[in-house]
Write an enzyme that holds these catalytic residues in place. Structure first.
Site, PDB file in Angstrom:
ATOM      1  N   ASP A 190      39.211  96.827 -35.963  1.00  0.00           N
ATOM      2  CA  ASP A 190      40.334  97.680 -35.639  1.00  0.00           C
ATOM      3  C   ASP A 190      41.024  97.322 -34.397  1.00  0.00           C
ATOM      4  O   ASP A 190      40.338  96.565 -33.586  1.00  0.00           O
ATOM      5  CB  ASP A 190      39.926  99.213 -35.532  1.00  0.00           C
ATOM      6  CG  ASP A 190      39.083  99.537 -33.903  1.00  0.00           C
ATOM      7  OD1 ASP A 190      38.156  98.733 -34.038  1.00  0.00           O
ATOM      8  OD2 ASP A 190      39.642 100.470 -33.528  1.00  0.00           O
ATOM      9  N   GLU A 250      36.400 100.980 -33.225  1.00  0.00           N
ATOM     10  CA  GLU A 250      35.812 100.781 -31.877  1.00  0.00           C
ATOM     11  C   GLU A 250      36.752 101.205 -30.839  1.00  0.00           C
ATOM     12  O   GLU A 250      36.365 101.760 -29.967  1.00  0.00           O
ATOM     13  CB  GLU A 250      35.486  99.125 -31.788  1.00  0.00           C
ATOM     14  CG  GLU A 250      34.676  98.875 -30.457  1.00  0.00           C
ATOM     15  CD  GLU A 250      35.476  98.489 -29.071  1.00  0.00           C
ATOM     16  OE1 GLU A 250      34.824  98.374 -27.909  1.00  0.00           O
ATOM     17  OE2 GLU A 250      36.718  98.429 -29.420  1.00  0.00           O
TER      18      GLU A 250
HETATM   19 ZN   LIG Z   1      37.541  95.077 -28.429  1.00  0.00          ZN
END
Ligand SMILES: [Zn+2]
Length: 410
Positions: A81, A176
């Site tokens: 992401d 993340e």
């Molecule tokens: Zn990163």
């Protein structure tokens, strides 16, 4: 389909994979799976027979061992992401071949300039090939550089029989950037002893420290009454909260610290005359440092409240996360081997610490000790993000050397 680390990088950054902190779904955005699915098909095509994406959007694959030695299984991890801070839709990567130095004006938005003064690391990139955005989106080197590097290194390890290595696991995670990257990871299925996230910045850096973090809540009870008849008696909890906040020292604040110094940081206040609550976060590299700062806040609150005989306060401390060094120090070879691999890949290793938490710190405390290695990107989460081909190639060499080292030392 070509397969240099640069080819892969350019392919991956053009897929929009922005995560969304307000979404309740897993992963937070369906579009992250577009890249995850592509990765699985590329891995299968290269020859990783077990490559798969699970229902939570995690990609797993294995480079089988090609040695008889009993080598600990290690994992290389990065996230698919990109940050919600800036648009990741329609990324148009720009390549500056043989960078000659100087400021870089981005072609799609001339008001965006990557200045050498603000990015002195550019001075180390003369003659390299730089990749930037056109100024209208972020680039996504964080962390698609890490993915391109891991896939490229894994292909080398799979095909080049002259490099002995143990089993190597690949792990690509969603979400993340919104703090949910390891929520649904299946560590049992992964089956690794140690891991490296490829998610740091400057070439040559290895990070084995994060902040330790607590949350702190101060509840203040004041003396409420009709303001028309309050003289000498009212004690307004809102004003007490204001006084406490005003006394927080600048040299223990985020805006007054850097490097290895921690801080106390108010992040929210709610209040009425009768009751006010201040929420703070406390950060330090040591637990003792956290406790020192919490004691300081308590002293400040006590001193302020002494002037309000009818009022009282209570402090509640909640543990948030801990410095991953606590875990990594128990297995010092994780960092030692990374330092040596970086050296063998032709760089001077630099040990660093992260003024924040990472997925590596959470993985470390979940039972998978994880250090963070550079991926080569700069100016993360912004349209000024940039990276060089040469630094990505150095990261590929670092991964290959690390795999070789774990076998060599087993
Ligand atoms: Zn990163």
């Amino acid at each position: 389909m070509t397969d240099t680390v640069l080819d892969r990088f350019l392919r991956y950054v053009q897929i929009d994979t922005q995560s969304d902190p307000t979404s309740p779904t897993q992963p937070s955005t369906e579009k992250q799976k577009t890249l995850s699915r592509l990765l699985v098909s590329e891995l299968l095509a290269i020859g990783f027979a077990d490559a798969e994406m699970d229902s939570n959007g995690y990609v797993y694959a294995t480079v089988p061992a090609n040695t008889d030695k009993d080598v600990p299984v290690i994992c290389f991890c990065s996230h698919v992401d990109t940050a919600p801070d800036f648009s990741g839709t329609g990324v148009k990567p720009q390549i500056i071949k043989n960078y000659a130095g100087g400021d870089i004006t981005l072609v799609g938005d001339k008001s965006r300039v990557i200045c050498v003064a603000e990015h002195p690391e550019l001075n180390n990139q003369i003659g390299n090939d730089l990749i930037t955005t056109d100024g209208t989106t972020l680039l996504g080197a964080d962390d698609k550089a890490g993915i391109a590097e891991i896939v490229t290194a894994a292909e080398i390890l799979l095909k080049d029989k002259s490099i002995p290595h143990g089993a190597i696991k690949l792990l690509f995670t969603p979400d993340e950037e919104i703090g949910r990257g390891v929520d649904k990871v299946d560590l049992k299925k992964l089956g690794a002893r140690f891991a490296y996230t490829m998610d740091g910045e400057t070439a040559g850096t290895i990070e084995d420290e994060t902040f330790s973090a607590d949350g702190l809540e101060i509840s203040i009870t004041g003396v409420a009454m009709h303001p028309g008849f309050a003289k000498g008696r009212m004690e307004n909890a809102i004003k007490i909260a204001g006084e406490i906040i005003a006394r927080l020292p600048h040299d223990v604040s985020p805006e007054g610290t850097e490097g290895r110094d921690g801080f106390v940081h108010p992040v929210g206040v709610t209040g009425s005359m009768e009751k006010a609550v201040i929420s703070m976060i406390v950060r330090d590299f040591t637990v003792a440092g956290l406790h020192e700062k919490e004691a300081m806040v308590d002293e400040i609150a006590k001193a302020v409240i002494a002037n309000y005989p009818g009022s009282s306060y209570r402090i509640a401390v909640k543990e948030q996360y801990r410095n991953m060094k606590e875990v990594l120090d128990k297995n010092p070879e994780i960092v030692e081997f990374a330092v040596e691999a970086i050296r063998r890949a032709g760089m001077e290793p630099v040990r660093g610490s992260i003024r924040g938490g990472t997925d590596g710190s959470r993985l470390s405390f979940m039972g998978l000790p994880t250090a963070n290695i550079f991926a080569g990107g700069h100016a993360f989460h912004s349209p000024l993000e940039w990276i060089s081909r040469q630094d990505m190639e150095k990261a590929v060499s670092t991964i290959v050397e690390l795999a070789r080292l774990w076998e060599e030392r087993a």
